[in-house]
Design a protein around this motif. Structure first.
Motif, PDB file in Angstrom:
ATOM      1  N   GLY A 149      11.483   2.420  -3.364  1.00 21.20           N
ATOM      2  CA  GLY A 149      12.015   3.551  -4.126  1.00 21.20           C
ATOM      3  C   GLY A 149      11.013   4.644  -4.425  1.00 21.20           C
ATOM      4  N   THR A 150       9.744   4.291  -4.575  1.00 24.40           N
ATOM      5  CA  THR A 150       8.713   5.279  -4.906  1.00 24.40           C
ATOM      6  C   THR A 150       7.591   5.162  -3.894  1.00 24.40           C
ATOM      7  OG1 THR A 150       9.234   5.030  -7.255  1.00 24.40           O
ATOM      8  CG2 THR A 150       7.196   6.173  -6.694  1.00 24.40           C
ATOM      9  N   ALA A 207       0.812  -1.214   0.000  1.00 23.65           N
ATOM     10  CA  ALA A 207       0.000   0.000   0.000  1.00 23.65           C
ATOM     11  C   ALA A 207       0.848   1.267   0.000  1.00 23.65           C
ATOM     12  CB  ALA A 207      -0.926   0.008   1.214  1.00 23.65           C
ATOM     13  N   GLU A 208       2.028   1.188   0.568  1.00 19.18           N
ATOM     14  CA  GLU A 208       2.823   2.396   0.766  1.00 19.18           C
ATOM     15  C   GLU A 208       3.769   2.718  -0.384  1.00 19.18           C
ATOM     16  OE1 GLU A 208       4.820   1.935   4.476  1.00 19.18           O
ATOM     17  OE2 GLU A 208       2.958   1.838   5.658  1.00 19.18           O
ATOM     18  N   TYR A 209       4.022   1.737  -1.256  1.00 19.78           N
ATOM     19  CA  TYR A 209       4.968   1.954  -2.345  1.00 19.78           C
ATOM     20  C   TYR A 209       4.379   1.462  -3.666  1.00 19.78           C
ATOM     21  CZ  TYR A 209       8.160   2.736   1.528  1.00 19.78           C
ATOM     22  OH  TYR A 209       8.737   3.221   2.677  1.00 19.78           O
ATOM     23  N   LEU A 210       4.898   1.990  -4.761  1.00 13.39           N
ATOM     24  CA  LEU A 210       4.337   1.685  -6.067  1.00 13.39           C
ATOM     25  C   LEU A 210       4.989   0.481  -6.751  1.00 13.39           C
ATOM     26  CD1 LEU A 210       3.925   5.241  -7.665  1.00 13.39           C
ATOM     27  CD2 LEU A 210       2.151   3.793  -6.666  1.00 13.39           C
ATOM     28  N   VAL A 211       4.197  -0.372  -7.308  1.00 16.15           N
ATOM     29  CA  VAL A 211       4.528  -1.409  -8.287  1.00 16.15           C
ATOM     30  C   VAL A 211       5.556  -2.454  -7.824  1.00 16.15           C
ATOM     31  CG1 VAL A 211       5.330  -1.880 -10.646  1.00 16.15           C
ATOM     32  CG2 VAL A 211       3.939   0.135 -10.197  1.00 16.15           C
ATOM     33  N   VAL A 212       6.759  -2.012  -7.452  1.00 16.89           N
ATOM     34  CA  VAL A 212       7.857  -2.959  -7.228  1.00 16.89           C
ATOM     35  C   VAL A 212       7.550  -4.007  -6.160  1.00 16.89           C
ATOM     36  CG1 VAL A 212      10.307  -3.210  -6.681  1.00 16.89           C
ATOM     37  CG2 VAL A 212       9.523  -1.289  -8.068  1.00 16.89           C
ATOM     38  N   PRO A 213       6.917  -3.653  -5.024  1.00 16.34           N
ATOM     39  CA  PRO A 213       6.589  -4.716  -4.063  1.00 16.34           C
ATOM     40  C   PRO A 213       5.736  -5.831  -4.663  1.00 16.34           C
ATOM     41  CG  PRO A 213       6.375  -2.565  -3.031  1.00 16.34           C
ATOM     42  CD  PRO A 213       6.585  -2.315  -4.491  1.00 16.34           C
ATOM     43  N   LYS A 214       4.819  -5.468  -5.564  1.00 20.48           N
ATOM     44  CA  LYS A 214       3.989  -6.493  -6.204  1.00 20.48           C
ATOM     45  C   LYS A 214       4.823  -7.340  -7.157  1.00 20.48           C
ATOM     46  CE  LYS A 214      -0.352  -3.931  -5.808  1.00 20.48           C
ATOM     47  NZ  LYS A 214      -1.495  -3.312  -6.515  1.00 20.48           N
ATOM     48  N   SER A 239      10.174 -11.600   0.010  1.00 24.41           N
ATOM     49  CA  SER A 239      11.316 -10.822   0.477  1.00 24.41           C
ATOM     50  C   SER A 239      11.454  -9.612  -0.440  1.00 24.41           C
ATOM     51  CB  SER A 239      12.596 -11.664   0.440  1.00 24.41           C
ATOM     52  OG  SER A 239      13.714 -10.890   0.838  1.00 24.41           O
ATOM     53  N   PHE A 240      11.324  -8.416   0.124  1.00 26.26           N
ATOM     54  CA  PHE A 240      11.354  -7.206  -0.693  1.00 26.26           C
ATOM     55  C   PHE A 240      12.792  -6.747  -0.927  1.00 26.26           C
ATOM     56  CE2 PHE A 240       7.202  -6.940   1.531  1.00 26.26           C
ATOM     57  CZ  PHE A 240       6.384  -7.004   0.407  1.00 26.26           C
ATOM     58  N   GLY A 241      13.090  -6.371  -2.169  1.00 29.49           N
ATOM     59  CA  GLY A 241      14.402  -5.855  -2.512  1.00 29.49           C
ATOM     60  C   GLY A 241      14.514  -4.369  -2.205  1.00 29.49           C
ATOM     61  N   GLU A 242      15.707  -3.823  -2.401  1.00 28.95           N
ATOM     62  CA  GLU A 242      15.939  -2.406  -2.113  1.00 28.95           C
ATOM     63  C   GLU A 242      15.066  -1.496  -2.965  1.00 28.95           C
ATOM     64  OE1 GLU A 242      20.017  -1.352  -2.406  1.00 28.95           O
ATOM     65  OE2 GLU A 242      20.708  -2.792  -0.906  1.00 28.95           O
ATOM     66  N   ALA A 243      14.803  -1.894  -4.196  1.00 28.30           N
ATOM     67  CA  ALA A 243      14.013  -1.052  -5.098  1.00 28.30           C
ATOM     68  C   ALA A 243      12.546  -0.952  -4.688  1.00 28.30           C
ATOM     69  CB  ALA A 243      14.109  -1.587  -6.525  1.00 28.30           C
ATOM     70  N   ALA A 244      12.101  -1.854  -3.810  1.00 27.91           N
ATOM     71  CA  ALA A 244      10.683  -1.886  -3.427  1.00 27.91           C
ATOM     72  C   ALA A 244      10.227  -0.600  -2.754  1.00 27.91           C
ATOM     73  CB  ALA A 244      10.411  -3.079  -2.522  1.00 27.91           C
TER      74      ALA A 244
END
Length: 320
Positions: A180-181, A65-72, A173-178
């Motif tokens: 980013g936005t 919910a808090e970040y765009l696209v990459v977590p998904k 497991s979320f990466g560093e880019a998750a």
């Protein structure tokens, strides 16, 4: 049987119709395994199971919910690794296409966007697409890796096919880019009470011939009589007569409803590119030479200010 990953499009557990269409297509090529992410993910299982999902992989975390696209993308990649699917299906929305593209890049696979049909072929999944502003129909398959395919809404019927729908937790497991936005704020979209434009079974659109914002209620009244969504041509939205969010066309939204009614729209290639895959097309235009008549199933040559109110009245009378 081989398994097919289906990314679930839902709002707080309420599954949106295009996802159920994906399940119909997924069953043609394997056993659907749904991936539901975010708040309410677990609540999607009964509906998904009813429509063919043999398993429902769920994950919830603040990142969705808090970040765009990459977590998904991270979550879908985790599901990809866990399942080893024969295909990955995603709804063809702006977000869906970005998720699909990022996943395809990560797993080294080919991607097909805006498919309108799927079938199992001897050498892999074959997708049907509309190309060159829907002037041609192509059949394609990826030549490398597991196909990642985005499918346009209204490309398949919603069919009940009860399956287990067993809920399983998906470890992500979320990466560093998750992170980013970050999403800094949200503004709820005002509801018109009409269907979402890209998902609607019927769309009624108005163009330059509507001749002003004050006349768009004619288009809205016809749409409401049919339970339809309202669209507009680029000329109409550029003139400020209707919101840009309702624009249908190459630079707007692409729709593929069962019925598309174009009122006062000439049929320029820009508009045709966004609606030409509609199942049945009806045009109302006083210019008998308008390009729109080249692709319609039914054409009415007449003044929309006379035709549309009569059509609306007739529909309401029959409904009553």
């Amino acid at each position: 049987m081989a398994e097919v990953l289906v990314l679930v499009d839902h709002v707080d557990g309420a599954v949106r119709k295009p996802t159920l269409e994906l399940l119909t297509l997924a069953r043609r090529i394997g056993d659907p395994v749904a991936v539901a992410l975010g708040a309410g993910a677990g609540a999607t299982a009964p509906v998904l199971g009813e429509h063919g999902a043999v398993r429902v992989l769920t994950a919830d975390a603040p990142e969705f919910a808090e970040y765009l696209v990459v977590p998904k993308v991270d979550a879908l990649q985790a599901a990809f690794a866990a399942v080893s699917p024969v295909a990955v299906l995603v709804v063809s929305s702006a977000e869906g296409k970005e998720i699909a593209a990022r996943l395809a890049l990560r797993v080294g696979s080919g991607i097909i966007t805006d498919a309108t049909d799927l079938e199992a072929g001897e050498q892999g999944v074959v997708a049907t697409q509309a190309a060159f502003a829907a002037s041609y129909t192509t059949r394609s398959r990826v030549s490398r890796g597991v196909p990642v395919i985005t499918v346009k809404p209204n490309s398949a019927p919603v069919e009940a096919a009860p399956a287990a729908g067993a809920v399983e937790a998906l470890a992500v497991s979320f990466g560093e880019a998750a992170t980013g936005t970050k999403v800094t704020s949200r503004t709820p979209r005002e509801s018109t009470g009409r269907p979402e434009l890209t998902e609607a079974a019927i769309v009624v659109s108005g163009g330059r011939g509507v001749n002003g914002a004050e006349n768009f209620p004619l288009i809205e009244a016809l749409a409401d009589s049919l339970g339809a969504a309202v669209g507009a041509s680029r000329a109409a939205v550029d003139a400020g007569w209707y919101p840009h969010t309702s624009q249908v066309g190459q630079t707007g939204k692409s729709v593929s409803p069962q019925l598309y009614i174009a009122s006062g729209i000439s049929g320029a290639i820009q508009h045709r590119a966004g609606m030409q895959t509609s199942k049945t097309i009806v045009a109302i235009n006083k210019d008998a030479e308008a390009p729109i008549f080249e692709l319609v199933d039914y054409g009415v040559v007449g003044d929309l200010f006379a035709v549309v109110p009569q059509l609306t009245e007739e529909i309401n009378t029959r409904k009553g």
